[in-house]
Write a protein that holds these residues in place. Structure first.
Motif, PDB file in Angstrom:
ATOM      1  N   PRO A  81       0.823  -1.220   0.000  1.00 31.75           N
ATOM      2  CA  PRO A  81       0.000   0.000   0.000  1.00 31.75           C
ATOM      3  C   PRO A  81       0.856   1.268   0.000  1.00 31.75           C
ATOM      4  N   TRP A  82       0.336   2.300  -0.617  1.00 38.42           N
ATOM      5  CA  TRP A  82       1.029   3.578  -0.735  1.00 38.42           C
ATOM      6  C   TRP A  82       1.226   4.230   0.627  1.00 38.42           C
ATOM      7  N   GLY A  83       2.271   5.022   0.745  1.00 38.05           N
ATOM      8  CA  GLY A  83       2.445   5.949   1.856  1.00 38.05           C
ATOM      9  C   GLY A  83       3.200   5.451   3.062  1.00 38.05           C
ATOM     10  N   GLU A  84       3.914   4.343   2.928  1.00 42.34           N
ATOM     11  CA  GLU A  84       4.625   3.785   4.069  1.00 42.34           C
ATOM     12  C   GLU A  84       6.051   3.411   3.665  1.00 42.34           C
ATOM     13  N   PHE A  85       6.812   2.942   4.636  1.00 43.88           N
ATOM     14  CA  PHE A  85       8.196   2.522   4.460  1.00 43.88           C
ATOM     15  C   PHE A  85       8.248   1.011   4.646  1.00 43.88           C
ATOM     16  N   TYR A  86       8.808   0.297   3.651  1.00 45.12           N
ATOM     17  CA  TYR A  86       8.759  -1.162   3.650  1.00 45.12           C
ATOM     18  C   TYR A  86      10.122  -1.799   3.365  1.00 45.12           C
ATOM     19  N   LEU A  87      10.248  -3.006   3.869  1.00 53.08           N
ATOM     20  CA  LEU A  87      11.284  -3.930   3.443  1.00 53.08           C
ATOM     21  C   LEU A  87      10.594  -4.876   2.474  1.00 53.08           C
ATOM     22  N   LEU A  88      11.098  -4.958   1.247  1.00 48.48           N
ATOM     23  CA  LEU A  88      10.497  -5.820   0.231  1.00 48.48           C
ATOM     24  C   LEU A  88      11.255  -7.133   0.136  1.00 48.48           C
ATOM     25  N   GLN A  89      10.530  -8.200  -0.045  1.00 45.56           N
ATOM     26  CA  GLN A  89      11.128  -9.513  -0.282  1.00 45.56           C
ATOM     27  C   GLN A  89      11.030  -9.788  -1.777  1.00 45.56           C
ATOM     28  N   THR A  90      11.971  -9.250  -2.524  1.00 46.10           N
ATOM     29  CA  THR A  90      11.975  -9.396  -3.973  1.00 46.10           C
ATOM     30  C   THR A  90      13.365  -9.821  -4.437  1.00 46.10           C
ATOM     31  N   ASP A  91      13.439 -10.191  -5.683  1.00 40.68           N
ATOM     32  CA  ASP A  91      14.745 -10.390  -6.298  1.00 40.68           C
ATOM     33  C   ASP A  91      15.144  -9.038  -6.880  1.00 40.68           C
ATOM     34  N   TRP A  92      15.770  -8.227  -6.042  1.00 32.16           N
ATOM     35  CA  TRP A  92      16.045  -6.842  -6.405  1.00 32.16           C
ATOM     36  C   TRP A  92      16.985  -6.706  -7.599  1.00 32.16           C
ATOM     37  N   LYS A  93      17.678  -7.757  -7.984  1.00 31.50           N
ATOM     38  CA  LYS A  93      18.537  -7.663  -9.177  1.00 31.50           C
ATOM     39  C   LYS A  93      17.680  -7.446 -10.424  1.00 31.50           C
ATOM     40  N   TYR A  94      16.424  -7.926 -10.372  1.00 30.90           N
ATOM     41  CA  TYR A  94      15.511  -7.783 -11.509  1.00 30.90           C
ATOM     42  C   TYR A  94      14.349  -6.854 -11.199  1.00 30.90           C
ATOM     43  N   ASP A  95      14.017  -6.699  -9.935  1.00 28.34           N
ATOM     44  CA  ASP A  95      12.884  -5.873  -9.526  1.00 28.34           C
ATOM     45  C   ASP A  95      13.387  -4.580  -8.898  1.00 28.34           C
ATOM     46  N   LEU A 103      26.101   3.039  -6.279  1.00 28.34           N
ATOM     47  CA  LEU A 103      27.157   3.575  -5.426  1.00 28.34           C
ATOM     48  C   LEU A 103      28.303   2.601  -5.231  1.00 28.34           C
ATOM     49  N   GLU A 104      28.007   1.318  -5.291  1.00 26.52           N
ATOM     50  CA  GLU A 104      29.019   0.308  -5.023  1.00 26.52           C
ATOM     51  C   GLU A 104      28.827  -0.870  -5.961  1.00 26.52           C
ATOM     52  N   GLU A 105      29.848  -1.155  -6.748  1.00 26.79           N
ATOM     53  CA  GLU A 105      29.781  -2.292  -7.680  1.00 26.79           C
ATOM     54  C   GLU A 105      30.054  -3.616  -6.969  1.00 26.79           C
ATOM     55  N   LYS A 106      30.939  -3.596  -5.984  1.00 28.86           N
ATOM     56  CA  LYS A 106      31.288  -4.816  -5.259  1.00 28.86           C
ATOM     57  C   LYS A 106      30.541  -4.828  -3.932  1.00 28.86           C
ATOM     58  N   PHE A 107      29.800  -5.905  -3.695  1.00 31.20           N
ATOM     59  CA  PHE A 107      29.014  -6.006  -2.471  1.00 31.20           C
ATOM     60  C   PHE A 107      28.690  -7.470  -2.212  1.00 31.20           C
ATOM     61  N   SER A 108      28.240  -7.751  -1.019  1.00 36.77           N
ATOM     62  CA  SER A 108      27.848  -9.097  -0.635  1.00 36.77           C
ATOM     63  C   SER A 108      26.337  -9.230  -0.827  1.00 36.77           C
ATOM     64  N   GLU A 109      25.922  -9.950  -1.870  1.00 40.88           N
ATOM     65  CA  GLU A 109      24.497 -10.062  -2.208  1.00 40.88           C
ATOM     66  C   GLU A 109      23.653 -10.535  -1.042  1.00 40.88           C
ATOM     67  N   ASP A 110      24.133 -11.483  -0.280  1.00 40.54           N
ATOM     68  CA  ASP A 110      23.320 -12.043   0.792  1.00 40.54           C
ATOM     69  C   ASP A 110      23.119 -11.072   1.953  1.00 40.54           C
ATOM     70  N   GLN A 111      23.873  -9.983   1.997  1.00 43.61           N
ATOM     71  CA  GLN A 111      23.721  -8.974   3.048  1.00 43.61           C
ATOM     72  C   GLN A 111      22.754  -7.860   2.649  1.00 43.61           C
ATOM     73  N   MET A 112      22.385  -7.789   1.376  1.00 47.29           N
ATOM     74  CA  MET A 112      21.595  -6.669   0.883  1.00 47.29           C
ATOM     75  C   MET A 112      20.089  -6.866   1.073  1.00 47.29           C
ATOM     76  N   LYS A 113      19.416  -5.729   1.333  1.00 43.74           N
ATOM     77  CA  LYS A 113      17.964  -5.711   1.519  1.00 43.74           C
ATOM     78  C   LYS A 113      17.374  -4.639   0.609  1.00 43.74           C
ATOM     79  N   HIS A 114      16.142  -4.859   0.188  1.00 39.48           N
ATOM     80  CA  HIS A 114      15.434  -3.955  -0.723  1.00 39.48           C
ATOM     81  C   HIS A 114      14.426  -3.137   0.084  1.00 39.48           C
ATOM     82  N   PHE A 115      14.622  -1.810   0.131  1.00 37.77           N
ATOM     83  CA  PHE A 115      13.754  -0.909   0.874  1.00 37.77           C
ATOM     84  C   PHE A 115      13.000   0.000  -0.100  1.00 37.77           C
TER      85      PHE A 115
END
Length: 141
Positions: A81-95, A103-115
């Protein structure tokens, strides 16, 4: 899509949040006016700040509430729903928005979260390790 609402006892001002974005290295700061109408602990003109740590990429676009409710974003109003702050459970590489800042090309994928945070006139998304929220001036934590 699965998602989790992260702003339980605060939210951005629904009328004029005036979000301000700043970047320092891999840290992204998003400052905005808080909603004093629904939350007693927040005074008029109170501000909040979200700091995203070890940010891989972000998008700060102009999708507003009207566009979202008319289906002009890749999510519908039920997800999430619109108007809030969320943690998304998506495949952020495609979504993730095509137009973004990396900002950073090198990162640990398993540590990243989609907000994602929906403001009245903007939508902010990022992929980062974590975030910190702080009340700023003119608020009572």
């Amino acid at each position: 899509m699965n998602y989790k609402k992260l702003n339980i006892d605060w939210n951005a001002d629904p009328n004029a949040p005036e979000p301000y974005l700043s970047v320092s290295g891999k840290q992204v700061s998003l400052r905005f006016y808080l909603n004093p109408f629904l939350f007693d602990q927040i005074e008029k003109d109170g501000e909040g700040e979200l700091i995203f740590l070890n940010c891989h990429k972000y998008s700060f676009n102009n999708c507003n509430d009207e566009g979202y409710l008319h289906g002009q974003y890749r999510y519908s109003n039920e997800q999430p729903p619109w108007g809030e702050f969320y943690l998304l459970q998506t495949d952020w590489k495609y979504d993730f928005p095509m137009e973004c800042t990396i900002l950073e090309e090198k990162f640990s994928e398993d540590q990243m979260k989609h907000f994602i945070f929906f403001f009245r006139d903007n939508t902010f998304e990022c992929v980062a390790e974590d975030y910190v929220f702080s009340y700023l001036n003119k608020t009572i934590p």
